[in-house]
Design a protein around this motif. Structure first.
Motif, PDB file in Angstrom:
ATOM      1  N   VAL A   1     -23.841 -22.684 -16.983  1.00 63.39           N
ATOM      2  CA  VAL A   1     -23.847 -22.904 -15.538  1.00 63.39           C
ATOM      3  C   VAL A   1     -22.870 -24.013 -15.149  1.00 63.39           C
ATOM      4  O   VAL A   1     -22.714 -25.003 -15.872  1.00 63.39           O
ATOM      5  CB  VAL A   1     -25.285 -23.241 -15.047  1.00 63.39           C
TER       6      VAL A   1
ATOM      7  N   SER B   1     -21.849 -26.167 -11.487  1.00 63.11           N
ATOM      8  CA  SER B   1     -22.245 -26.375 -10.091  1.00 63.11           C
ATOM      9  C   SER B   1     -21.138 -27.050  -9.302  1.00 63.11           C
ATOM     10  O   SER B   1     -20.519 -27.996  -9.798  1.00 63.11           O
ATOM     11  CB  SER B   1     -23.501 -27.255 -10.030  1.00 63.11           C
TER      12      SER B   1
ATOM     13  N   ILE C   1     -23.199 -22.197  -7.198  1.00 57.12           N
ATOM     14  CA  ILE C   1     -23.559 -22.246  -8.617  1.00 57.12           C
ATOM     15  C   ILE C   1     -22.895 -21.064  -9.303  1.00 57.12           C
ATOM     16  O   ILE C   1     -23.059 -19.932  -8.855  1.00 57.12           O
ATOM     17  CB  ILE C   1     -25.093 -22.146  -8.800  1.00 57.12           C
TER      18      ILE C   1
ATOM     19  N   LEU D   1     -22.978 -18.866 -12.485  1.00 58.01           N
ATOM     20  CA  LEU D   1     -23.850 -18.561 -13.628  1.00 58.01           C
ATOM     21  C   LEU D   1     -23.064 -17.788 -14.686  1.00 58.01           C
ATOM     22  O   LEU D   1     -22.536 -16.718 -14.393  1.00 58.01           O
ATOM     23  CB  LEU D   1     -25.027 -17.677 -13.178  1.00 58.01           C
TER      24      LEU D   1
ATOM     25  N   THR E   1     -32.008 -21.751 -15.485  1.00 60.16           N
ATOM     26  CA  THR E   1     -30.600 -22.171 -15.354  1.00 60.16           C
ATOM     27  C   THR E   1     -30.249 -22.453 -13.901  1.00 60.16           C
ATOM     28  O   THR E   1     -29.545 -23.432 -13.594  1.00 60.16           O
ATOM     29  CB  THR E   1     -29.667 -21.080 -15.916  1.00 60.16           C
TER      30      THR E   1
ATOM     31  N   GLY F   1     -28.904 -25.886 -12.173  1.00 55.30           N
ATOM     32  CA  GLY F   1     -27.704 -25.895 -11.328  1.00 55.30           C
ATOM     33  C   GLY F   1     -27.989 -26.441  -9.941  1.00 55.30           C
ATOM     34  O   GLY F   1     -27.212 -27.230  -9.388  1.00 55.30           O
TER      35      GLY F   1
ATOM     36  N   HIS G   1     -28.304 -30.154  -9.871  1.00 50.79           N
ATOM     37  CA  HIS G   1     -26.971 -30.779  -9.853  1.00 50.79           C
ATOM     38  C   HIS G   1     -26.423 -30.816  -8.431  1.00 50.79           C
ATOM     39  O   HIS G   1     -25.822 -31.811  -8.016  1.00 50.79           O
ATOM     40  CB  HIS G   1     -25.996 -30.023 -10.749  1.00 50.79           C
TER      41      HIS G   1
END
Lengths: 164, 278
Positions: free
Chosen positions: A63, A65, A91, A93, A115, A119, A122
């Motif tokens: 991930v 961000s 985000i 992925l 996940t 993210g 963040h």
């Protein structure tokens, strides 16, 4: 506000509606449903390219961000003045990477949920560069995942669990 | 069969400026040695095949001596030579000599520039239709010189055909088709910048009767421009379950590009034959 899901890859079959449902649940748990959010699903080649460009790491990852608010204090919810600023960012992925590292007894969409939680934290200013920062982030992820587990019956563990 | 009239035609723009460069500028009507060459507006296309009234009747055999009765200017000769080279070059770079196969069991039918992919999936018939006309977005401006650091002899980027395509889903025993008009993103192909667009997107959704040959404008058409994103994701999942996913979209681009190139070469050959008129 809007949650935009994009699927730029063909390496892993993706159920967009199911991913959306998971991300919406995380947004609700964090109290940020009124903020726009972008979730972009990419393959190893693409996430490696982004990792290289923005973090100087020529390797795929799970991930990445890109926050709208770059100086947010960990845990603060933005207080925008204008409607256009109700945005948390994007985000990315690495769905192929996540799929490849998914264990046999793990549900792929549960791992995506974990996940996305990492993210999103963040995007809200949490980091894990120091142990103190990691502690804050770990606690926040744990809080969110425990709330989700109450609704779904699953026991999800924070992504940052093993980072320190 | 529902026509592709709903598909928005794409402007060909400068896409043809690449390998398909403009003919060198020559005087169009450089007359042959004999003074019998006709003004451009009085061209006879196929000499000797029709009775032409009045002024259009050929004055006699063409000045180049071929005897066909057609107009053969110096410009035409140069044009034919140019086309010869162009056809040779296009055949050399042709990626697929025959059309690439789609994975997933799709049957292909081609009718000129229109292609149809058909598949039966457990009680449903899924048809994907597209037309290669106006399907190449402008990739770059061919008239610009090489960018800084770019070698002059570097290959120009490949032209890619990204046609709009229409997906029809009909369940067995029903006369109702769910029709989804899908597009590829409009941004330029070949750029290395980050791109956050889906590989393809759904633009419009409608129900149409399988019995009607024409698209009915009186049937409600859902536009995805301001659609709830959750509903949109369900529609994309619906298509993916029927084999219309990102892999399909990538393969459709390959197929469309190959078909477009094939048609282009055929067109050049027809054009050469037409100009030569022998």
């Amino acid at each position: 506000m809007s949650l935009v899901v994009r699927n730029l890859q063909r390496a892993v079959p993706l159920r967009r509606a199911r991913l959306r449902e998971k991300v919406q649940a995380v947004r609700r748990a964090l109290g940020v449903q009124r903020f726009d959010l972008g979730v972009v699903c990419v393959d190893n080649r693409k996430i490696q390219q982004i990792n290289r460009i923005y973090r100087d790491k020529n390797t795929p990852t799970d991930v990445l961000s890109f926050p709208f608010y770059e100086s947010l204090k960990a845990g603060d919810i933005p207080q925008p003045e204008f409607p256009d600023d109700y945005n948390l960012g994007d985000i990315f992925l690495g769905v192929e990477y996540i799929f490849q590292h998914c264990k046999e007894n793990e549900d792929y969409y549960d791992i995506l949920t974990v996940t996305v939680t990492h993210g999103l934290c963040h995007l809200l200013g949490f980091t894990h560069s120091t142990e103190a920062e990691w502690q804050k982030m770990y606690q926040k992820e744990k809080q969110v995942l425990e709330e989700l587990s109450r609704h779904t019956g699953t026991r999800l563990q924070p992504l940052s669990r093993d980072l320190f | 069969m529902l026509p592709l009239l709903r598909c928005v035609p794409r402007v060909l723009g400068t896409a043809v400026a690449g390998i398909r460069a403009a003919a060198p500028s020559l005087p169009l009507l450089q007359p042959a040695s004999r003074p019998c060459a006709r003004p451009f507006g009085l061209l006879s296309v196929r000499a000797g095949s029709v009775q032409l009234p009045g002024l259009l009747r050929p004055w006699g055999p063409c000045g180049c001596g071929c005897g066909c009765g057609g107009l053969h200017t110096e410009g035409d000769k140069a044009f034919v030579e140019f086309l010869n080279d162009e056809i040779k070059e296009e055949k050399k770079i042709q990626k697929y000599k025959s059309l690439p196969k789609m994975s997933g069991g799709w049957a292909l039918e081609v009718n000129g520039t229109e292609a149809k992919l058909v598949q039966k999936v457990a009680g449903e018939r899924v048809t994907v239709t597209f037309n290669i006309n106006n399907s190449i977005p402008p990739a770059y401006d061919g008239e610009e010189g090489p960018s800084e650091g770019q070698k002059v002899e570097e290959q120009e980027p490949e032209l890619t055909s990204t046609p709009n395509f229409v997906v029809e889903v009909v369940k067995d025993g029903s006369n109702k088709a769910l029709v989804l008009d899908c597009h590829f993103p409009e941004d330029e192909i070949g750029q290395e910048e980050e791109d956050q667009s889906d590989i393809f997107s759904i633009k419009e959704v409608s129900f149409q009767s399988t019995g009607d040959s024409d698209w009915k404008d009186t049937n409600y058409t859902l536009s995805t421009d301001s659609l709830d994103w959750g509903l949109y994701d369900h529609l994309m999942d619906f298509l993916a379950d029927r084999g219309v996913d990102n892999t399909f979209a990538d393969e459709l681009v390959e197929l469309s590009t190959a078909l477009e190139h094939q048609e282009y070469i055929t067109f050049l050959e027809d054009l050469k034959g037409f100009v030569k008129s022998q």
